[in-house]
Write a protein that holds these residues in place. Structure first.
Motif, PDB file in Angstrom:
ATOM      1  N   ASN A  80       0.838  -1.202   0.000  1.00  0.00           N
ATOM      2  CA  ASN A  80       0.000   0.000   0.000  1.00  0.00           C
ATOM      3  C   ASN A  80       0.868   1.244   0.000  1.00  0.00           C
ATOM      4  OD1 ASN A  80      -2.453  -1.510   0.200  1.00  0.00           O
ATOM      5  ND2 ASN A  80      -2.005  -1.856   2.354  1.00  0.00           N
ATOM      6  N   SER A  82       2.569   4.643  -1.184  1.00  0.00           N
ATOM      7  CA  SER A  82       2.112   5.818  -1.932  1.00  0.00           C
ATOM      8  C   SER A  82       3.294   6.760  -2.131  1.00  0.00           C
ATOM      9  CB  SER A  82       0.974   6.501  -1.173  1.00  0.00           C
ATOM     10  OG  SER A  82       1.400   6.860   0.123  1.00  0.00           O
ATOM     11  N   SER A 140       0.229   2.272  -4.778  1.00  0.00           N
ATOM     12  CA  SER A 140      -0.506   3.508  -5.067  1.00  0.00           C
ATOM     13  C   SER A 140       0.463   4.628  -5.387  1.00  0.00           C
ATOM     14  CB  SER A 140      -1.379   3.892  -3.862  1.00  0.00           C
ATOM     15  OG  SER A 140      -2.374   2.924  -3.656  1.00  0.00           O
ATOM     16  N   SER A 142       2.320   7.530  -7.375  1.00  0.00           N
ATOM     17  CA  SER A 142       1.734   8.542  -8.256  1.00  0.00           C
ATOM     18  C   SER A 142       2.815   9.508  -8.729  1.00  0.00           C
ATOM     19  CB  SER A 142       0.621   9.287  -7.511  1.00  0.00           C
ATOM     20  OG  SER A 142       1.156   9.906  -6.362  1.00  0.00           O
ATOM     21  N   ASN A 163      -0.305   1.191 -10.846  1.00  0.00           N
ATOM     22  CA  ASN A 163      -0.096   2.284  -9.906  1.00  0.00           C
ATOM     23  C   ASN A 163      -0.918   3.475 -10.388  1.00  0.00           C
ATOM     24  OD1 ASN A 163       1.964   1.771  -7.659  1.00  0.00           O
ATOM     25  ND2 ASN A 163       3.006   0.869  -9.421  1.00  0.00           N
ATOM     26  N   ASN A 164      -0.547   4.656  -9.982  1.00  0.00           N
ATOM     27  CA  ASN A 164      -1.255   5.866 -10.404  1.00  0.00           C
ATOM     28  C   ASN A 164      -0.322   6.861 -11.074  1.00  0.00           C
ATOM     29  OD1 ASN A 164      -3.880   5.156  -9.347  1.00  0.00           O
ATOM     30  ND2 ASN A 164      -2.982   5.415  -7.313  1.00  0.00           N
TER      31      ASN A 164
END
Length: 191
Positions: A80, A82, A140, A142, A163-164
């Motif tokens: 998880n 980011s 996640s 970005s 992913n983003n």
């Protein structure tokens, strides 16, 4: 696949040199560990292989990974995590400098690698059998894929799928002439 659902192990930063200074491979994959990437890993200057995939690790990828002088196989997929792709990863020396300049001897025992939770294991009898890899898929992450990734000239696998990431694919990735696998699927890339 041990320590199921426990927190990532934390150790006294000052005592790491007492027992772990010779670790070359750390695998805590598939444990569903919670928490963040432990800081004690930054003290493992001989670390070549790090497998933390298949956990519930949160937070961002620490930039200090780029300072580990021997790290060439880096797997943090299926977590998880980011934040952005740290530009500091583009300083990983074994991925920037020709591999044969690094001494990879046989470990004392064979080790097994699960590239991801859905695959079968692969046995390796020496660390050198692994291809230089960065696995960051299924998180996640970005922002943009940094142009600095083009400096990783000795990278064989770059998996940033699911992913983003947004923006365009940097032209510098075309400089990765020995890249065998590139996965940028399931992001928000354009151009």
């Amino acid at each position: 696949m041990n320590f199921m659902n426990e927190a990532t192990p934390n150790y006294d930063q000052n005592k790491i040199s007492d027992g772990f200074q010779n670790l070359r491979a750390v695998s805590l994959a598939g444990c569903q560990l919670t928490g963040q990437v432990p800081l004690w890993l930054s003290k493992l200057t001989k670390l070549e292989v790090l497998l933390l995939s298949g956990n519930q690790i949160t937070g961002s990828i620490p930039g200090w990974f780029g300072n580990l002088p021997s790290l060439f196989y880096f797997a943090l997929s299926q977590n998880n995590i980011s934040g952005e792709f740290p530009k500091e990863l583009s300083r990983l020396q074994p991925l920037v400098i020709e591999q044969n300049k690094f001494n990879r001897n046989k470990p004392d025992l064979p080790f097994f690698l699960f590239p991801n939770q859905n695959s079968t294991s692969h046995q390796y009898n020496r660390i050198f059998g692994l291809r230089p890899t960065i696995f960051l898929a299924n998180n996640s992450l970005s922002g943009r894929i940094p142009a600095e990734t083009g400096q990783l000239k000795f990278l064989n696998v770059l998996d940033l799928g699911n992913n983003n990431f947004a923006g365009s694919i940097p032209n510098q990735i075309s400089q990765l002439t020995i890249l065998e696998r590139l996965d940028l699927s399931k992001n928000h890339l354009s151009g």
